[in-house]
Write an enzyme that holds these catalytic residues in place. Sequence first.
Site, PDB file in Angstrom:
ATOM      1  N   ALA A   9       0.815  -1.236   0.000  1.00 32.54           N
ATOM      2  CA  ALA A   9       0.000   0.000   0.000  1.00 32.54           C
ATOM      3  C   ALA A   9       0.840   1.273   0.000  1.00 32.54           C
ATOM      4  CB  ALA A   9      -0.925  -0.006   1.218  1.00 32.54           C
ATOM      5  N   SER A  10       2.158   1.152   0.046  1.00 34.51           N
ATOM      6  CA  SER A  10       2.960   2.370   0.257  1.00 34.51           C
ATOM      7  C   SER A  10       3.090   3.235  -0.987  1.00 34.51           C
ATOM      8  CB  SER A  10       4.358   2.005   0.770  1.00 34.51           C
ATOM      9  OG  SER A  10       5.017   1.155  -0.151  1.00 34.51           O
ATOM     10  N   ASP A  59       7.155  -8.686   4.973  1.00 31.01           N
ATOM     11  CA  ASP A  59       7.396  -9.242   3.640  1.00 31.01           C
ATOM     12  C   ASP A  59       6.364 -10.346   3.420  1.00 31.01           C
ATOM     13  OD1 ASP A  59       8.248 -10.596   1.423  1.00 31.01           O
ATOM     14  OD2 ASP A  59      10.329 -10.804   2.093  1.00 31.01           O
ATOM     15  N   SER A 138      -1.934  -8.959 -13.909  1.00 25.75           N
ATOM     16  CA  SER A 138      -1.413  -8.034 -14.920  1.00 25.75           C
ATOM     17  C   SER A 138      -1.823  -8.510 -16.306  1.00 25.75           C
ATOM     18  CB  SER A 138       0.111  -8.008 -14.842  1.00 25.75           C
ATOM     19  OG  SER A 138       0.637  -7.361 -15.980  1.00 25.75           O
ATOM     20  N   TYR A 151       7.828 -12.595 -14.381  1.00 25.94           N
ATOM     21  CA  TYR A 151       6.666 -11.787 -13.994  1.00 25.94           C
ATOM     22  C   TYR A 151       5.379 -12.352 -14.605  1.00 25.94           C
ATOM     23  CZ  TYR A 151       3.916  -7.484 -13.295  1.00 25.94           C
ATOM     24  OH  TYR A 151       2.960  -6.561 -12.924  1.00 25.94           O
ATOM     25  N   ALA A 153       4.779 -15.377 -15.615  1.00 20.85           N
ATOM     26  CA  ALA A 153       4.441 -16.660 -14.985  1.00 20.85           C
ATOM     27  C   ALA A 153       3.801 -16.427 -13.615  1.00 20.85           C
ATOM     28  CB  ALA A 153       5.696 -17.525 -14.843  1.00 20.85           C
ATOM     29  N   LYS A 155       2.117 -13.797 -12.627  1.00 23.38           N
ATOM     30  CA  LYS A 155       0.801 -13.174 -12.732  1.00 23.38           C
ATOM     31  C   LYS A 155      -0.238 -14.135 -13.344  1.00 23.38           C
ATOM     32  CE  LYS A 155       1.701  -9.204 -10.827  1.00 23.38           C
ATOM     33  NZ  LYS A 155       1.063  -8.823  -9.565  1.00 23.38           N
ATOM     34  N   ILE A 184       0.127   1.034 -16.263  1.00 24.39           N
ATOM     35  CA  ILE A 184      -0.386   2.064 -15.367  1.00 24.39           C
ATOM     36  C   ILE A 184       0.791   2.935 -14.925  1.00 24.39           C
ATOM     37  CG2 ILE A 184      -1.665   2.477 -13.213  1.00 24.39           C
ATOM     38  CD1 ILE A 184      -3.276   0.819 -15.326  1.00 24.39           C
TER      39      ILE A 184
END
Length: 243
Positions: A9-10, A59, A138, A151, A153, A155, A184
């Site tokens: 959320a940061s 984490d 994604s 990435y 794989a 998603k 985005i």
Amino acid sequence: MKTAIITGASRGIGAEIAKRLNELNYNLVLNYRSSTSSMEELINSFTNKGTKNIIVKCDISNYEEAKKLIEEAYKNFGTVDVIINDAGITKDNLLPLMTEEEFDQVIEINLKGTFNCCKHIAKRMIKQKQGRIINISSVVGLAGNAGQVNYSASKAGVIGLTKSMARELGRKNILINVVAPGFIQTEMTEKIPQELKEEMLKNIPLQRLGQPSDIADCVEFLISDKASYITGQVISVNGGYYM
Ligand code: NAP
């Protein structure tokens, strides 16, 4: 008052979803891994000061830490109505150059991290007989992308995980969907070279990169009463980039 957990959320999309849920009067459990100052800025920027927010730094790829995140949420709020699994990373490289570490790290955070949070909250949501889970995947998990085998794989894995969970948990009144963003405008896409961005724009029918608020709009709908018959779906928010 409802409660939501948001991982990652940061910054970027997660921070925008947090602002939206704050406006919608949710109490928030905000997770991040390292950007402490961004997290403080985010909470200070909240316009609705009438809700309770807690920050849990951990984490999510660590099974025990993810468990503590969920426990902390229930300890503070008793019930959690919504979890948005947003935390994610990229470590791009062409396949012949990609290291084992680059592959493992992305799978560990994006896929296993999502599993960890879903697994730990599922028991609680079953007990409370309701819940909404939104997993952020994604467009790359659907279409693939050169330089992102790790990435894409991870998603695509999130999509499989979500559909299976939706089948298991529908009878328990737990609705689980994927939001699959296109490109985005966040720190994640700032890393993409300008020429490549211009090339991508040519293939986006709506002729612009998306904004984090475009994703928050979709999340707002999926957690609302208006989406009470939608589960196991992948909702693409990509300007038509992939259909
Ligand atoms: P971002 O700006 O890079 O933010 C990523 C967030 O995830 C940060 O808050 C980061 O926290 C957190 N995070 C990373 N690893 C974590 C871990 N192990 N445990 C807990 N938190 C962790 O990314 P973004 O662009 O907003 O993307 C958000 C999500 O949307 C990701 O899942 C991403 O894959 C997906 N997505 C983004 C795009 C895009 O175009 N931007 C497109 C499709 C999908 P710290 O900074 O504190 O480490």
